[in-house]
Motif scaffolding. Sequence first.
Motif, PDB file in Angstrom:
ATOM      1  N   LEU A 109       0.825  -1.213   0.000  1.00 17.50           N
ATOM      2  CA  LEU A 109       0.000   0.000   0.000  1.00 17.50           C
ATOM      3  C   LEU A 109       0.857   1.259   0.000  1.00 17.50           C
ATOM      4  CD1 LEU A 109      -2.884  -1.016   2.424  1.00 17.50           C
ATOM      5  CD2 LEU A 109      -3.003  -0.697  -0.055  1.00 17.50           C
ATOM      6  N   ALA A 110       1.935   1.270   0.774  1.00 23.58           N
ATOM      7  CA  ALA A 110       2.825   2.434   0.799  1.00 23.58           C
ATOM      8  C   ALA A 110       3.492   2.627  -0.557  1.00 23.58           C
ATOM      9  CB  ALA A 110       3.878   2.266   1.898  1.00 23.58           C
ATOM     10  N   GLY A 153       2.063   4.011 -12.202  1.00 20.97           N
ATOM     11  CA  GLY A 153       3.060   4.109 -11.142  1.00 20.97           C
ATOM     12  C   GLY A 153       2.593   3.468  -9.854  1.00 20.97           C
ATOM     13  N   ALA A 154       1.266   3.508  -9.601  1.00 25.90           N
ATOM     14  CA  ALA A 154       0.732   2.886  -8.385  1.00 25.90           C
ATOM     15  C   ALA A 154       0.939   1.378  -8.414  1.00 25.90           C
ATOM     16  CB  ALA A 154      -0.743   3.220  -8.229  1.00 25.90           C
ATOM     17  N   GLY A 155       0.663   0.761  -9.574  1.00 24.26           N
ATOM     18  CA  GLY A 155       0.872  -0.689  -9.705  1.00 24.26           C
ATOM     19  C   GLY A 155       2.334  -1.068  -9.562  1.00 24.26           C
ATOM     20  N   GLY A 167       3.763   5.426  -5.691  1.00 24.60           N
ATOM     21  CA  GLY A 167       3.709   5.325  -7.147  1.00 24.60           C
ATOM     22  C   GLY A 167       2.581   6.151  -7.723  1.00 24.60           C
ATOM     23  N   LEU A 168       1.439   6.189  -7.053  1.00 20.31           N
ATOM     24  CA  LEU A 168       0.296   6.988  -7.511  1.00 20.31           C
ATOM     25  C   LEU A 168       0.647   8.466  -7.505  1.00 20.31           C
ATOM     26  CD1 LEU A 168      -2.723   6.976  -8.327  1.00 20.31           C
ATOM     27  CD2 LEU A 168      -3.248   7.226  -5.901  1.00 20.31           C
ATOM     28  N   ARG A 169       1.307   8.918  -6.471  1.00 18.86           N
ATOM     29  CA  ARG A 169       1.677  10.335  -6.360  1.00 18.86           C
ATOM     30  C   ARG A 169       2.722  10.723  -7.415  1.00 18.86           C
ATOM     31  NH1 ARG A 169      -1.315  13.759  -3.903  1.00 18.86           N
ATOM     32  NH2 ARG A 169       0.410  14.927  -3.040  1.00 18.86           N
ATOM     33  N   LEU A 170       3.622   9.759  -7.727  1.00 21.67           N
ATOM     34  CA  LEU A 170       4.697  10.090  -8.664  1.00 21.67           C
ATOM     35  C   LEU A 170       4.334   9.833 -10.126  1.00 21.67           C
ATOM     36  CD1 LEU A 170       7.782   8.716  -6.715  1.00 21.67           C
ATOM     37  CD2 LEU A 170       7.100  11.089  -6.969  1.00 21.67           C
TER      38      LEU A 170
END
Length: 174
Positions: A22-23, A36-38, A28-31
């Motif tokens: 999750l972290a 990027g989240a995956g 990844g979502l923010r960047l």
Amino acid sequence: MRVPLRARLFAALALLIMCAGLAGGYAGLRLGGWLGAGAGMLAGMTVVCLGARITISLCRLQTQDFLRQIVGDGRAEASADAVLRGIMLYEAAAFPLTADGVSAAEQQSRRTVAYQCAAFDGLPLSVRLTAAETLEVIDQGQERDQVRAAVSALAEVVRECRAGHLKLHDEQAS
């Protein structure tokens, strides 16, 4: 109801992997958005799983090394047992139950095997010395009671060199 330690450790490890995923996903979502989240989630979970695997492997190696220091590899115990068996076979050949029970060739071969076993370098010193004394008593052809006492003393020394040997009471050994 009490949950076993093993189950609690696996649950804690799963929770740790999930939190790392999750972290990593959030970072990844923010960047980099959803892609990027995956990637971040996969990277976070991979790092935690590799860390757990390395930690478990190191703990296992440390435990095996600790047990090897305490117990040993068992070769000295096995060779001590082989010496005891070889000398007992030689004793049986030197003092047969019937007059023609053992041929001279068989007695000589059992004697050779007993001496070879007793001369093995991997034997503990106490077993080697007691085996030499026992072989000397058998070779001298003394009374059967003296030979049995020498073999019994050798059996006691062999038992004392075993890793799990404990003295339960002052006069009684396990």
